[in-house]
Scaffold this motif. Structure first.
Motif, PDB file in Angstrom:
ATOM      1  N   PHE A  36       0.842  -1.194   0.000  1.00  0.00           N
ATOM      2  CA  PHE A  36       0.000   0.000   0.000  1.00  0.00           C
ATOM      3  C   PHE A  36       0.877   1.243   0.000  1.00  0.00           C
ATOM      4  CE2 PHE A  36       0.659  -1.430   4.325  1.00  0.00           C
ATOM      5  CZ  PHE A  36       0.899  -0.289   5.066  1.00  0.00           C
ATOM      6  N   GLU A  37       0.277   2.355  -0.403  1.00  0.00           N
ATOM      7  CA  GLU A  37       1.019   3.602  -0.525  1.00  0.00           C
ATOM      8  C   GLU A  37       0.816   4.483   0.705  1.00  0.00           C
ATOM      9  OE1 GLU A  37       3.011   4.194  -3.274  1.00  0.00           O
ATOM     10  OE2 GLU A  37       2.446   2.114  -3.727  1.00  0.00           O
ATOM     11  N   SER A  38       1.891   5.175   1.106  1.00  0.00           N
ATOM     12  CA  SER A  38       1.800   6.139   2.192  1.00  0.00           C
ATOM     13  C   SER A  38       2.856   7.216   2.008  1.00  0.00           C
ATOM     14  CB  SER A  38       1.989   5.456   3.552  1.00  0.00           C
ATOM     15  OG  SER A  38       2.000   6.419   4.600  1.00  0.00           O
ATOM     16  N   GLN A  39       2.397   8.436   1.876  1.00  0.00           N
ATOM     17  CA  GLN A  39       3.307   9.583   1.785  1.00  0.00           C
ATOM     18  C   GLN A  39       4.428   9.363   0.767  1.00  0.00           C
ATOM     19  OE1 GLN A  39       2.628  12.562   3.883  1.00  0.00           O
ATOM     20  NE2 GLN A  39       0.759  11.338   3.684  1.00  0.00           N
ATOM     21  N   GLY A  40       4.046   8.880  -0.404  1.00  0.00           N
ATOM     22  CA  GLY A  40       4.992   8.779  -1.511  1.00  0.00           C
ATOM     23  C   GLY A  40       5.839   7.532  -1.568  1.00  0.00           C
ATOM     24  N   VAL A  41       5.646   6.586  -0.639  1.00  0.00           N
ATOM     25  CA  VAL A  41       6.411   5.340  -0.701  1.00  0.00           C
ATOM     26  C   VAL A  41       5.467   4.145  -0.629  1.00  0.00           C
ATOM     27  CG1 VAL A  41       8.403   6.413   0.420  1.00  0.00           C
ATOM     28  CG2 VAL A  41       6.781   5.088   1.780  1.00  0.00           C
ATOM     29  N   THR A  42       5.976   2.995  -1.043  1.00  0.00           N
ATOM     30  CA  THR A  42       5.210   1.757  -0.980  1.00  0.00           C
ATOM     31  C   THR A  42       5.649   0.953   0.232  1.00  0.00           C
ATOM     32  OG1 THR A  42       5.001   1.678  -3.392  1.00  0.00           O
ATOM     33  CG2 THR A  42       4.604  -0.373  -2.188  1.00  0.00           C
ATOM     34  N   LEU A  43       4.669   0.595   1.063  1.00  0.00           N
ATOM     35  CA  LEU A  43       4.940  -0.225   2.245  1.00  0.00           C
ATOM     36  C   LEU A  43       4.423  -1.634   1.984  1.00  0.00           C
ATOM     37  CD1 LEU A  43       3.855   2.324   5.007  1.00  0.00           C
ATOM     38  CD2 LEU A  43       6.147   1.921   4.095  1.00  0.00           C
ATOM     39  N   ALA A  44       5.119  -2.632   2.508  1.00  0.00           N
ATOM     40  CA  ALA A  44       4.769  -4.032   2.277  1.00  0.00           C
ATOM     41  C   ALA A  44       4.419  -4.713   3.593  1.00  0.00           C
ATOM     42  CB  ALA A  44       5.931  -4.758   1.603  1.00  0.00           C
ATOM     43  N   GLY A  45       3.377  -5.531   3.545  1.00  0.00           N
ATOM     44  CA  GLY A  45       2.966  -6.224   4.761  1.00  0.00           C
ATOM     45  C   GLY A  45       2.214  -7.500   4.477  1.00  0.00           C
ATOM     46  N   SER A  46       1.587  -8.027   5.501  1.00  0.00           N
ATOM     47  CA  SER A  46       0.797  -9.257   5.390  1.00  0.00           C
ATOM     48  C   SER A  46      -0.512  -9.085   6.147  1.00  0.00           C
ATOM     49  CB  SER A  46       1.555 -10.452   5.969  1.00  0.00           C
ATOM     50  OG  SER A  46       2.765 -10.678   5.281  1.00  0.00           O
ATOM     51  N   ILE A  47      -1.568  -9.654   5.602  1.00  0.00           N
ATOM     52  CA  ILE A  47      -2.871  -9.684   6.263  1.00  0.00           C
ATOM     53  C   ILE A  47      -3.154 -11.116   6.688  1.00  0.00           C
ATOM     54  CG2 ILE A  47      -5.363  -9.485   5.922  1.00  0.00           C
ATOM     55  CD1 ILE A  47      -4.844  -7.102   4.117  1.00  0.00           C
ATOM     56  N   LEU A  48      -3.461 -11.298   7.961  1.00  0.00           N
ATOM     57  CA  LEU A  48      -3.828 -12.603   8.502  1.00  0.00           C
ATOM     58  C   LEU A  48      -5.318 -12.568   8.786  1.00  0.00           C
ATOM     59  CD1 LEU A  48      -0.749 -11.942   9.305  1.00  0.00           C
ATOM     60  CD2 LEU A  48      -0.984 -13.885  10.849  1.00  0.00           C
ATOM     61  N   THR A  49      -6.060 -13.453   8.140  1.00  0.00           N
ATOM     62  CA  THR A  49      -7.508 -13.428   8.229  1.00  0.00           C
ATOM     63  C   THR A  49      -8.048 -14.726   8.821  1.00  0.00           C
ATOM     64  OG1 THR A  49      -7.581 -12.072   6.217  1.00  0.00           O
ATOM     65  CG2 THR A  49      -9.648 -13.066   6.949  1.00  0.00           C
ATOM     66  N   PRO A  50      -8.641 -14.675  10.014  1.00  0.00           N
ATOM     67  CA  PRO A  50      -9.277 -15.869  10.599  1.00  0.00           C
ATOM     68  C   PRO A  50     -10.550 -16.222   9.825  1.00  0.00           C
ATOM     69  CG  PRO A  50      -8.961 -14.112  12.220  1.00  0.00           C
ATOM     70  CD  PRO A  50      -8.761 -13.507  10.880  1.00  0.00           C
ATOM     71  N   LYS A  51     -11.052 -17.426  10.049  1.00  0.00           N
ATOM     72  CA  LYS A  51     -12.299 -17.827   9.383  1.00  0.00           C
ATOM     73  C   LYS A  51     -13.436 -16.886   9.734  1.00  0.00           C
ATOM     74  CE  LYS A  51     -11.592 -22.744   8.487  1.00  0.00           C
ATOM     75  NZ  LYS A  51     -12.109 -24.114   8.706  1.00  0.00           N
ATOM     76  N   LYS A  52     -13.500 -16.491  10.999  1.00  0.00           N
ATOM     77  CA  LYS A  52     -14.493 -15.522  11.428  1.00  0.00           C
ATOM     78  C   LYS A  52     -13.796 -14.458  12.257  1.00  0.00           C
ATOM     79  CE  LYS A  52     -18.896 -14.904  13.816  1.00  0.00           C
ATOM     80  NZ  LYS A  52     -19.978 -15.546  14.606  1.00  0.00           N
ATOM     81  N   ALA A  53     -13.670 -13.261  11.689  1.00  0.00           N
ATOM     82  CA  ALA A  53     -12.948 -12.190  12.367  1.00  0.00           C
ATOM     83  C   ALA A  53     -13.877 -11.466  13.339  1.00  0.00           C
ATOM     84  CB  ALA A  53     -12.383 -11.208  11.350  1.00  0.00           C
ATOM     85  N   LEU A  54     -13.517 -11.489  14.614  1.00  0.00           N
ATOM     86  CA  LEU A  54     -14.291 -10.783  15.635  1.00  0.00           C
ATOM     87  C   LEU A  54     -13.922  -9.306  15.669  1.00  0.00           C
ATOM     88  CD1 LEU A  54     -13.789 -13.434  18.465  1.00  0.00           C
ATOM     89  CD2 LEU A  54     -15.740 -13.220  16.913  1.00  0.00           C
ATOM     90  N   ALA A  55     -12.684  -9.014  15.293  1.00  0.00           N
ATOM     91  CA  ALA A  55     -12.172  -7.648  15.246  1.00  0.00           C
ATOM     92  C   ALA A  55     -10.977  -7.645  14.303  1.00  0.00           C
ATOM     93  CB  ALA A  55     -11.764  -7.177  16.640  1.00  0.00           C
ATOM     94  N   ALA A  56     -10.461  -6.453  14.031  1.00  0.00           N
ATOM     95  CA  ALA A  56      -9.291  -6.325  13.159  1.00  0.00           C
ATOM     96  C   ALA A  56      -8.337  -5.301  13.760  1.00  0.00           C
ATOM     97  CB  ALA A  56      -9.713  -5.900  11.759  1.00  0.00           C
ATOM     98  N   VAL A  57      -7.029  -5.565  13.629  1.00  0.00           N
ATOM     99  CA  VAL A  57      -6.041  -4.625  14.156  1.00  0.00           C
ATOM    100  C   VAL A  57      -4.892  -4.447  13.176  1.00  0.00           C
ATOM    101  CG1 VAL A  57      -6.571  -5.175  16.561  1.00  0.00           C
ATOM    102  CG2 VAL A  57      -4.692  -6.368  15.412  1.00  0.00           C
ATOM    103  N   VAL A  58      -4.340  -3.251  13.182  1.00  0.00           N
ATOM    104  CA  VAL A  58      -3.075  -2.966  12.509  1.00  0.00           C
ATOM    105  C   VAL A  58      -2.024  -2.843  13.603  1.00  0.00           C
ATOM    106  CG1 VAL A  58      -1.759  -1.251  11.220  1.00  0.00           C
ATOM    107  CG2 VAL A  58      -4.086  -1.836  10.487  1.00  0.00           C
ATOM    108  N   ILE A  59      -0.890  -3.505  13.423  1.00  0.00           N
ATOM    109  CA  ILE A  59       0.185  -3.456  14.406  1.00  0.00           C
ATOM    110  C   ILE A  59       1.106  -2.276  14.108  1.00  0.00           C
ATOM    111  CG2 ILE A  59       2.187  -4.668  15.344  1.00  0.00           C
ATOM    112  CD1 ILE A  59       0.782  -7.298  14.794  1.00  0.00           C
ATOM    113  N   VAL A  60       1.341  -1.452  15.108  1.00  0.00           N
ATOM    114  CA  VAL A  60       2.220  -0.281  14.988  1.00  0.00           C
ATOM    115  C   VAL A  60       3.526  -0.572  15.723  1.00  0.00           C
ATOM    116  CG1 VAL A  60       2.445   2.190  15.400  1.00  0.00           C
ATOM    117  CG2 VAL A  60       0.192   1.217  14.896  1.00  0.00           C
ATOM    118  N   HIS A  61       4.640  -0.317  15.051  1.00  0.00           N
ATOM    119  CA  HIS A  61       5.957  -0.693  15.575  1.00  0.00           C
ATOM    120  C   HIS A  61       6.414   0.169  16.741  1.00  0.00           C
ATOM    121  CE1 HIS A  61       5.769  -1.328  11.158  1.00  0.00           C
ATOM    122  NE2 HIS A  61       6.320  -2.488  11.445  1.00  0.00           N
TER     123      HIS A  61
END
Length: 299
Positions: A36-61
């Motif tokens: 995905f793009e942010s402030q002019g650069v491309t960031l790379a990551g992974s999405i982990l998806t459970p069969k039934k997602a109760l909630a979703a979070v983005v991890i901040v370093h």
């Protein structure tokens, strides 16, 4: 007949001897790489998806030059929480430039903290497009330095609906540095110093660096989303009691902020070997997500 029997026996033995992890991962959640793009650069990551997602979070370093937090993300995904975790700016497959003491630059300068908050916000916006259930609540989960980044991101992005902060400061960046310089990495610091002594230095020591300070209280003041802080009383990176005092002030004002203090822990409250903070955060996220979903239905 015999060949088939031995083939089946070998397959059965192979299945029972392979690590359980291989099958629990494939059965409980899927992993998908994203960019995905942010402030002019491309960031790379992974999405982990459970069969039934109760909630979703983005991890901040935290402050270190770390790649995506896959092990922590898997712990969350096994609990039914969808996760987007990405390589920090300038690290791994992500573009941009990493800023930090290890490369001789100031990573808690206001400019950098704002830049990293844009990255977290962009991750949330991207994540939303991947979630099948658009009513799934999205929050931010972060460590240490994320205590300054998460409030900035949440104050600017209404899609962020809750936050979990492991060993994160609620004081200014300069105050944190004063405390960190005073403890000087001494793991026995609290055996030889009092709270009042540490507080005096945190409030009044001369600053070794001169830069515009960031005060998370300015952003937390604008937020009405629920937040959970997890602290270790033996922390020598942030002055925990002072941070808790700030949170208590917010609680009196009616802010939905909570915290848990672990008397035997230090700065690392999210370790694989320490289960209590993680378990508390999981139950908290599930309950808050349920409340948020209910409020959306009633509107």
């Amino acid at each position: 007949m015999n060949i088939n029997f031995f083939s089946n026996l070998f397959l059965w033995l192979l299945l029972i001897t392979l690590p359980d992890m291989v099958f629990s991962q494939s059965a409980v959640f899927t992993i998908q790489d994203v960019k995905f793009e942010s402030q002019g650069v491309t960031l790379a990551g992974s999405i982990l998806t459970p069969k039934k997602a109760l909630a979703a979070v983005v991890i901040v370093h935290g402050s270190d030059p770390v790649k995506r937090e896959m092990e922590f993300a898997k712990r969350l995904a096994k609990e039914g929480i969808a996760v987007l975790t990405y390589d920090k700016r300038g690290v791994g497959e992500s573009g941009g430039v990493y800023v930090g003491p290890s490369v001789g630059t100031n990573n808690i300068d206001t400019t950098n903290l704002n830049l990293l908050s844009h990255d977290a916000s962009a991750a949330v916006n991207t994540f939303r497009t991947y979630l099948k259930d658009k009513k799934t609540p999205i929050g931010l989960v972060g460590f240490s330095q994320a205590g300054w980044i998460i409030p900035i991101a949440a104050s600017k992005n209404p899609q962020i609906e809750f936050m979990v902060l492991f060993s994160c400061p609620t004081i200014t960046t300069l105050e944190q540095l004063r405390f960190q310089f005073y403890t000087n990495g001494n793991n026995n610091f609290w055996e030889n110093h009092t709270e009042s002594d540490a507080r005096e230095h945190t409030k009044n020591d001369p600053d070794r660096y001169q830069f515009t300070t960031t005060d998370p209280k300015n952003y937390l003041n604008t937020l009405s989303i629920p937040g959970l802080w997890l602290f270790g009383e033996k922390d020598i990176q942030i002055p925990v009691k002072l941070c808790i005092e700030q949170l208590n002030t917010f609680k009196v004002q009616g802010k939905p902020f909570e915290y848990t203090l672990f008397s035997t822990l230090g700065h690392n409250t999210a370790s694989d070997n320490i289960t209590a903070p993680f378990e508390i955060s999981i139950q908290w996220v599930k309950q808050k997500a349920l409340n948020i979903k209910k409020s959306k239905v009633s509107k």
